[in-house]
Design a protein around this motif. Structure first.
Motif, PDB file in Angstrom:
ATOM      1  N   TYR A  33      92.286  54.331 110.590  1.00  0.00           N
ATOM      2  CA  TYR A  33      93.218  55.366 111.028  1.00  0.00           C
ATOM      3  C   TYR A  33      92.465  56.627 111.441  1.00  0.00           C
ATOM      4  O   TYR A  33      92.731  57.192 112.499  1.00  0.00           O
ATOM      5  N   ASP A  71      90.654  55.785 114.773  1.00  0.00           N
ATOM      6  CA  ASP A  71      91.531  55.549 115.929  1.00  0.00           C
ATOM      7  C   ASP A  71      92.394  56.752 116.280  1.00  0.00           C
ATOM      8  O   ASP A  71      92.563  57.073 117.453  1.00  0.00           O
ATOM      9  N   GLU A  72      92.961  57.410 115.284  1.00  0.00           N
ATOM     10  CA  GLU A  72      93.940  58.464 115.532  1.00  0.00           C
ATOM     11  C   GLU A  72      93.342  59.868 115.537  1.00  0.00           C
ATOM     12  O   GLU A  72      93.838  60.741 116.239  1.00  0.00           O
ATOM     13  N   LEU A  73      92.311  60.072 114.742  1.00  0.00           N
ATOM     14  CA  LEU A  73      91.741  61.415 114.623  1.00  0.00           C
ATOM     15  C   LEU A  73      90.352  61.526 115.233  1.00  0.00           C
ATOM     16  O   LEU A  73      89.768  62.601 115.247  1.00  0.00           O
ATOM     17  N   ASP A  74      89.834  60.397 115.698  1.00  0.00           N
ATOM     18  CA  ASP A  74      88.499  60.329 116.297  1.00  0.00           C
ATOM     19  C   ASP A  74      87.445  60.922 115.351  1.00  0.00           C
ATOM     20  O   ASP A  74      86.586  61.689 115.758  1.00  0.00           O
TER      21      ASP A  74
END
Length: 81
Positions: free
Chosen positions: A21, A24-27
């Motif tokens: 997560y 993918d979402e916060l790099d």
């Protein structure tokens, strides 16, 4: 409510999901150690909300099924006249 204890396999799977997560979402990369700290934080500070919601949902389902059973039993009654 007692502390939430996960098996090593469960903990590894949760850590993997947290790391994915963050990536993918916060790099951002997050280590397994940090992910486990997050798990501890959420289980201690937020876990009871999920636990209580699960109990509420289970109670509602039980009540619905008990009501259905009550109606089914009433349908089995024989006329007495």
């Amino acid at each position: 409510m007692s502390d939430i204890k996960f098996s090593r396999d469960e903990l590894d799977r949760i850590v993997h999901k947290i790391k994915k997560y963050f990536n993918d979402e916060l790099d951002q990369d997050i280590g397994a150690f940090e992910a486990e700290f997050l798990i501890d934080f959420f289980s201690k500070e937020v876990g009871m909300f999920f636990y209580n919601r699960g109990l509420f949902d289970a109670h509602m389902l039980f009540t619905e099924k008990a009501d259905e059973l009550s109606y089914l039993i009433q349908e089995l009654e024989q006329p007495t006249i």
